[in-house]
Design an enzyme around this catalytic site. Structure first.
Site, PDB file in Angstrom:
ATOM      1  N   GLU A 162       0.855  -1.200   0.000  1.00  0.00           N
ATOM      2  CA  GLU A 162       0.000   0.000   0.000  1.00  0.00           C
ATOM      3  C   GLU A 162       0.878   1.232   0.000  1.00  0.00           C
ATOM      4  OE1 GLU A 162      -2.699  -0.375   3.325  1.00  0.00           O
ATOM      5  OE2 GLU A 162      -3.580  -2.220   2.509  1.00  0.00           O
TER       6      GLU A 162
ATOM      7  N   HIS B 184      -7.832   1.236   1.825  1.00  0.00           N
ATOM      8  CA  HIS B 184      -7.739   0.796   3.225  1.00  0.00           C
ATOM      9  C   HIS B 184      -8.535   1.736   4.153  1.00  0.00           C
ATOM     10  CE1 HIS B 184      -5.009  -1.572   6.196  1.00  0.00           C
ATOM     11  NE2 HIS B 184      -6.154  -1.257   6.767  1.00  0.00           N
ATOM     12  N   ILE B 185      -9.816   1.865   3.855  1.00  0.00           N
ATOM     13  CA  ILE B 185     -10.651   2.786   4.629  1.00  0.00           C
ATOM     14  C   ILE B 185     -11.682   2.058   5.495  1.00  0.00           C
ATOM     15  CG2 ILE B 185     -10.458   4.837   3.127  1.00  0.00           C
ATOM     16  CD1 ILE B 185     -13.170   3.834   1.856  1.00  0.00           C
TER      17      ILE B 185
HETATM   18  N1  LIG Z   1      -9.756  -2.782   6.386  1.00  0.00           N
HETATM   19  C1  LIG Z   1      -9.595  -2.196   7.548  1.00  0.00           C
HETATM   20  O1  LIG Z   1      -9.519  -0.973   7.658  1.00  0.00           O
HETATM   21  C2  LIG Z   1      -9.529  -3.034   8.759  1.00  0.00           C
HETATM   22  C3  LIG Z   1      -9.003  -4.304   8.710  1.00  0.00           C
HETATM   23  N2  LIG Z   1      -8.961  -5.084   9.838  1.00  0.00           N
HETATM   24  C4  LIG Z   1      -8.417  -6.443   9.736  1.00  0.00           C
HETATM   25  O2  LIG Z   1      -9.464  -7.365  10.060  1.00  0.00           O
HETATM   26  C5  LIG Z   1      -8.893  -8.407  10.819  1.00  0.00           C
HETATM   27  C6  LIG Z   1      -9.966  -9.081  11.642  1.00  0.00           C
HETATM   28  O3  LIG Z   1     -10.421  -8.209  12.640  1.00  0.00           O
HETATM   29  P1  LIG Z   1     -11.293  -8.720  13.887  1.00  0.00           P
HETATM   30  O4  LIG Z   1     -12.554  -9.326  13.432  1.00  0.00           O
HETATM   31  O5  LIG Z   1     -11.381  -7.599  14.823  1.00  0.00           O
HETATM   32  O6  LIG Z   1     -10.335  -9.832  14.467  1.00  0.00           O
HETATM   33  P2  LIG Z   1     -10.696 -10.955  15.537  1.00  0.00           P
HETATM   34  O7  LIG Z   1      -9.408 -11.370  16.127  1.00  0.00           O
HETATM   35  O8  LIG Z   1     -11.802 -10.509  16.416  1.00  0.00           O
HETATM   36  O9  LIG Z   1     -11.265 -12.137  14.617  1.00  0.00           O
HETATM   37  C7  LIG Z   1     -10.484 -12.852  13.725  1.00  0.00           C
HETATM   38  C8  LIG Z   1     -11.081 -14.246  13.591  1.00  0.00           C
HETATM   39  O10 LIG Z   1     -10.356 -14.948  12.597  1.00  0.00           O
HETATM   40  C9  LIG Z   1     -10.196 -16.271  13.031  1.00  0.00           C
HETATM   41  N3  LIG Z   1      -9.079 -16.879  12.332  1.00  0.00           N
HETATM   42  C10 LIG Z   1      -7.740 -16.757  12.553  1.00  0.00           C
HETATM   43  N4  LIG Z   1      -7.042 -17.474  11.682  1.00  0.00           N
HETATM   44  C11 LIG Z   1      -7.934 -18.073  10.872  1.00  0.00           C
HETATM   45  C12 LIG Z   1      -7.812 -18.966   9.783  1.00  0.00           C
HETATM   46  N5  LIG Z   1      -6.624 -19.371   9.345  1.00  0.00           N
HETATM   47  N6  LIG Z   1      -8.962 -19.419   9.214  1.00  0.00           N
HETATM   48  C13 LIG Z   1     -10.173 -19.026   9.650  1.00  0.00           C
HETATM   49  N7  LIG Z   1     -10.342 -18.181  10.687  1.00  0.00           N
HETATM   50  C14 LIG Z   1      -9.240 -17.713  11.285  1.00  0.00           C
HETATM   51  C15 LIG Z   1      -9.983 -16.154  14.514  1.00  0.00           C
HETATM   52  O11 LIG Z   1     -10.230 -17.375  15.189  1.00  0.00           O
HETATM   53  C16 LIG Z   1     -10.978 -15.065  14.871  1.00  0.00           C
HETATM   54  O12 LIG Z   1     -12.238 -15.598  15.225  1.00  0.00           O
HETATM   55  C17 LIG Z   1      -7.816  -7.683  11.666  1.00  0.00           C
HETATM   56  O13 LIG Z   1      -6.823  -8.574  12.103  1.00  0.00           O
HETATM   57  C18 LIG Z   1      -7.273  -6.668  10.683  1.00  0.00           C
HETATM   58  O14 LIG Z   1      -6.185  -7.235  10.005  1.00  0.00           O
HETATM   59  C19 LIG Z   1      -9.437  -4.617  11.027  1.00  0.00           C
HETATM   60  C20 LIG Z   1      -9.966  -3.369  11.130  1.00  0.00           C
HETATM   61  C21 LIG Z   1     -10.010  -2.440  10.009  1.00  0.00           C
HETATM   62  O1  LIG Z   2      -7.586  -1.560  12.404  1.00  0.00           O
HETATM   63  C1  LIG Z   2      -6.953  -2.127  11.493  1.00  0.00           C
HETATM   64  O2  LIG Z   2      -6.353  -3.204  11.646  1.00  0.00           O
HETATM   65  C2  LIG Z   2      -6.916  -1.513  10.177  1.00  0.00           C
HETATM   66  O3  LIG Z   2      -6.561  -2.158   9.218  1.00  0.00           O
HETATM   67  C3  LIG Z   2      -7.219  -0.085  10.044  1.00  0.00           C
HETATM   68  O4  LIG Z   2      -5.996   0.489   9.809  1.00  0.00           O
HETATM   69  P1  LIG Z   2      -5.783   2.069   9.765  1.00  0.00           P
HETATM   70  O5  LIG Z   2      -5.911   2.567  11.192  1.00  0.00           O
HETATM   71  O6  LIG Z   2      -6.854   2.629   8.907  1.00  0.00           O
HETATM   72  O7  LIG Z   2      -4.395   2.229   9.237  1.00  0.00           O
END
Ligand SMILES: NC(=O)C1=CN([C@@H]2O[C@H](COP(=O)(O)OP(=O)(O)OC[C@H]3O[C@@H](n4cnc5c(N)ncnc54)[C@H](O)[C@@H]3O)[C@@H](O)[C@H]2O)C=CC1
Ligand SMILES: O=C(O)C(=O)COP(=O)(O)O
Length: 452
Positions: A308, A331-332
């Protein structure tokens, strides 16, 4: 960490550990005393203005304010820094706040001579070498769910957009092209959403999707309680085969890297859609581009990419550019006013508690240790000792503290490190210096801090 927050076995001058009364912070607030309960001491580092904090990537104003209100020196940057600049800047600071872009690798952490704590103002912590940070006694905090709702809402919007090919229609209209079509445009009601990773975001999405009339199935590596009428399925492949939409919500780990490649995309139904708002490394982009261009997939929405750009305005490149019915966002997922404001408050509070009180509750790489408030007495101190998790350490500490009145003590371990907090009363400045000196010189010492 600052003068009274010693690092790696370096004895600090006596004055920094036991400042004369007039140099102590102003008399702290006292907690209400229902039924005559004892007054509690609000611990603060000796001179908060010594604490230097670097906040990158436009961390929210709520955090900047909270940290400045503590008296810390706070430097802010709207963008991530280049590796060279970061290595220079990190040398002298006690705490760094980042979002998902700044990579805190071993090389960067090695340059950090005083760093005691890292705040990830986001959910993901894959950008930090967590194991190396703990070996160095650096605690890492994040915000585990403050932006989950924002991501789930974005995905709901994308499901509708993909289903109606709205991305393409919108581009056409901006080019002056009127193209009214209903072929391959669908309602989402009754369609199957397959969620991979049923954690905070996946489960929130499940509830929203069901309220829109979707049928929800999910795959996770652990058995989880299905919300509403959703159901967990036995394997990723099973989920891919039955879903009209597949949405990825797993963390970046060794197991999830390249989790969705050609083989997995081929398992997906003809005309189905893929959504990735997790991490860019989870999907193999060339395979996805191929599946979209061949028409095997009906569309995709991608918010995260293996590479990114470091900042707004920088060039973005991807094989997905120009693919049919493909929504690309920078990435929003978590970028809403509500989420950023809550994250700012939550993570700054965790940093303040760790710096001022030693509390590691909520740390992702550290044993979680806290003690109830220390008694508000002039000569009481809190010892915070991060050490190698090997046998015999507690005996050494008990020896050192045996001549003193230990009010309370708690320790816990995580992997190769352990963390002990002890409140000690009736200690003279000389005794504080002696305790600090002896504890920080134990062979298992990683970081010793004395707070008062
Ligand atoms: N696009 C964005 O701006 C954002 C992206 N994210 C991403 O989303 C991800 C997930 O966030 P949350 O739901 O809060 O995490 P979380 O930790 O609450 O949930 C992740 C789930 O994935 C499962 N998991 C782990 N490895 C796995 C696998 N190999 N196969 C299937 N399931 C698996 C875990 O058991 C867990 O239930 C974060 O780690 C982050 O990387 C998070 C926030 C914002
Ligand atoms: O919360 C996360 O893991 C996200 O991916 C969001 O990332 P950012 O705070 O928008 O750089």
């Amino acid at each position: 960490m600052p003068s009274n927050v010693g690092t790696s076995g370096q004895a600090q001058p006596a004055t920094s550990l036991a400042p004369p009364t007039e140099q102590r912070p102003p008399q702290r607030e006292r907690q209400g005393s229902f039924g005559g309960s004892p007054r509690v001491k609000h611990l603060k580092p000796f001179n908060t203005a010594n604490i230097k904090i670097l906040l990158l990537e436009n961390v929210n104003e709520t955090a900047v304010k909270a940290l400045r209100d503590q008296g810390y020196q706070v430097e802010t940057h709207a963008k991530a820094l280049s590796e060279d600049v970061l290595i220079e800047k990190i040398r002298d600071i006690h705490c760094i706040g980042i979002r998902s872009k700044t990579k805190l690798t071993k090389k960067i952490l090695d340059a950090a001579e005083k760093l005691g704590v890292i705040g990830c103002f986001c959910i993901g912590t894959n950008q930090v070498d967590l194991e190396y940070a703990s070996q160095k006694g650096i605690a890492v905090f994040n915000s585990p769910f403050s932006n989950s709702r924002s991501v789930a809402e974005l995905v709901i919007a994308e499901i509708v957009l993909l289903s109606r090919q709205l991305g393409d229609r919108n581009i056409e209209m901006h080019q002056g092209i009127w193209s009214k079509v209903s072929a391959n445009c669908y309602e989402i009601r009754g369609k199957t959403l397959g969620i991979v990773g049923y954690g905070h975001i996946g489960s929130q999405l499940s509830v929203l999707a069901e309220s829109m009339g979707m049928r929800v199935r999910f795959h996770d590596v652990v058995p989880l309680m299905p919300l509403g009428t959703s159901k967990q399925v036995g394997s990723l492949h099973e989920l891919l085969e039955i879903s009209d939409f597949v949405s990825l919500h797993v963390p970046e780990t060794e197991e999830t890297k390249n989790m969705i490649g050609e083989h997995e995309l081929n398992k997906m139904k003809q005309g189905s859609y893929l959504i990735n708002a997790s991490r860019g490394t989870v999907v193999q982009i060339p395979a996805l581009a191929k599946a979209l261009r061949s028409g095997h997939l009906g569309g995709a929405a991608v918010d995260v990419f293996p590479k990114e750009p470091a900042a707004n305005g920088k060039f973005f490149e991807s094989e997905l550019i120009g693919c049919p019915n493909t929504l690309l966002t920078p990435h929003i997922g978590g970028s809403t006013e509500e989420a950023q404001s809550m994250i700012g408050i939550e993570v700054s509070q965790a940093l303040i508690k760790f710096i001022n009180n030693g509390t590691s509750i909520g740390a992702v790489n550290f044993p979680e240790v806290d003690l109830r408030a220390i008694r508000d007495e002039e000569n009481s101190i809190r010892l915070c000792y991060t050490h190698a998790n090997v046998p015999g350490v507690l005996r050494q500490i008990t020896d050192i503290l045996s001549e003193h009145n230990v009010d309370k003590q708690f320790s816990d371990s995580k992997g190769k490190i352990a963390y002990l907090m002890a409140d000690i009363s009736d200690v003279t400045p000389e005794q504080i210096q002696d305790i600090y000196h002896r504890v920080s010189n134990t062979p298992t010492n990683i970081v010793t801090r004395v707070l008062y």
